[in-house]
Scaffold this motif. Structure first.
Motif, PDB file in Angstrom:
ATOM      1  N   LEU A   8     101.655  33.613 -35.461  1.00  0.00           N
ATOM      2  CA  LEU A   8     102.888  34.250 -34.966  1.00  0.00           C
ATOM      3  C   LEU A   8     103.416  33.543 -33.710  1.00  0.00           C
ATOM      4  O   LEU A   8     104.626  33.439 -33.509  1.00  0.00           O
ATOM      5  N   GLY A  26     109.790  42.085 -43.127  1.00  0.00           N
ATOM      6  CA  GLY A  26     108.367  42.364 -43.356  1.00  0.00           C
ATOM      7  C   GLY A  26     107.642  42.336 -42.022  1.00  0.00           C
ATOM      8  O   GLY A  26     106.606  41.705 -41.845  1.00  0.00           O
ATOM      9  N   THR A  27     108.213  43.064 -41.069  1.00  0.00           N
ATOM     10  CA  THR A  27     107.760  42.984 -39.670  1.00  0.00           C
ATOM     11  C   THR A  27     106.395  43.630 -39.429  1.00  0.00           C
ATOM     12  O   THR A  27     105.701  43.307 -38.485  1.00  0.00           O
ATOM     13  N   ASN A  51     108.185  49.192 -46.353  1.00  0.00           N
ATOM     14  CA  ASN A  51     107.298  50.355 -46.453  1.00  0.00           C
ATOM     15  C   ASN A  51     107.419  51.318 -45.274  1.00  0.00           C
ATOM     16  O   ASN A  51     107.667  50.900 -44.144  1.00  0.00           O
ATOM     17  N   MET A  98     103.878  36.943 -46.305  1.00  0.00           N
ATOM     18  CA  MET A  98     103.888  37.338 -47.719  1.00  0.00           C
ATOM     19  C   MET A  98     103.669  36.080 -48.561  1.00  0.00           C
ATOM     20  O   MET A  98     103.721  34.972 -48.037  1.00  0.00           O
ATOM     21  N   ILE A 106     112.882  37.781 -52.081  1.00  0.00           N
ATOM     22  CA  ILE A 106     113.698  38.225 -50.933  1.00  0.00           C
ATOM     23  C   ILE A 106     114.897  37.279 -50.751  1.00  0.00           C
ATOM     24  O   ILE A 106     116.023  37.717 -50.500  1.00  0.00           O
TER      25      ILE A 106
END
Ligand SMILES: C[S@@+](CC[C@H](N)C(=O)[O-])C[C@H]1O[C@@H](n2cnc3c(N)ncnc32)[C@H](O)[C@@H]1O
Length: 230
Positions: A8, A26-27, A51, A98, A106
């Motif tokens: 990251l 998708g944090t 989610n 991902m 996406i």
């Protein structure tokens, strides 16, 4: 922020000063957006997740770190929320953590509101570079990073400037990474070679996957052996 992983941190390092508006798709925990907002590296970050649970955790973290003014947490799949907003410009959109199949899904909603992408896939990045070639986009930057014994390829895609992908070897290894073959590159592809060999041993002799896998093995050998003999 202690909890930011090497992967990251590397992603954050690819965000430039003029990438003022960033999105993180998708944090999950929203660690990257919080790191960017805390470091005042960006003006505003959209942190989205498909989610409910990550969305809730991200919202909590953003509040607890006192950065609610510069991060909006969104509960939505992929890029769909970007289509619903007028006057939106995203300088850099991060899609990370991902597999390439999910990332390509996406990217089906890629649109003019997004100027560049940083992609960090959990699987090989070749299919994403193939997409870049088909869209006539450019590779702005590529780096490798080792995190938790896995070597990740991170690429920055720019819609307007950078390197054009032309050859199959550039799709597979990355045009920038190929120009700077280093120890980490060799290590990554030696590991990939071992993975392919293991798959080949377990495949039935007439399996359709054998031919493309052997082709990839030949390509890896060509570049690794060249590097090792120099
Ligand atoms: C392993 S986490 C990655 C977290 C962070 N981006 C990173 O790179 O460490 C994957 C996250 O992506 C979310 N996700 C999976 N598919 C998604 C999609 N289509 N749209 C938005 N988020 C998605 C999951 O809910 C999960 O929180």
């Amino acid at each position: 922020m202690k909890f930011l992983t090497p992967r990251l941190i590397k992603i954050a390092s690819l965000i430039k000063d003029d990438d003022e508006i960033v999105a993180d798709i998708g944090t999950d925990h929203a660690y990257l957006p919080i790191y960017l907002a805390k470091g005042h590296k960006v003006k505003f970050v959209y942190a989205s997740d498909i989610n409910k649970n990550p969305f809730k955790v991200a919202k909590e973290n953003v509040k607890n770190f006192g950065v609610s003014d510069s991060i909006e947490v969104i509960n939505s799949p992929g890029l769909s929320w970007t289509l619903e907003r007028d006057n939106l410009i995203i300088d850099c959109c991060v899609i990370s953590g991902m597999g390439s199949t999910t990332i390509l899904d996406i990217l089906k909603l890629d649109n003019d509101k997004i100027n560049s992408y940083i992609i960090s896939s959990n699987t090989l990045v070749g299919p994403i570079r193939q997409w870049v070639k088909e869209q006539k986009y450019f590779i702005e930057q590529e780096v490798l990073v080792e995190d938790n014994n896995i070597i990740y390829e991170i690429i920055k895609i720019n819609k307007f400037a950078g390197i054009k992908i032309k050859k199959h070897s550039q799709i597979y290894f990355g045009p920038i990474l190929l120009k700077n073959i280093d120890k980490l590159f060799v290590e990554k592809w030696v590991k990939e070679k071992e993975k392919i060999n293991k798959i080949l041993i377990n495949l039935p002799s007439r399996d359709k996957k054998i031919k493309p896998l052997k082709k990839n093995l030949k390509l890896i050998n060509k570049f690794i052996n060249k590097e090792m003999s120099e």
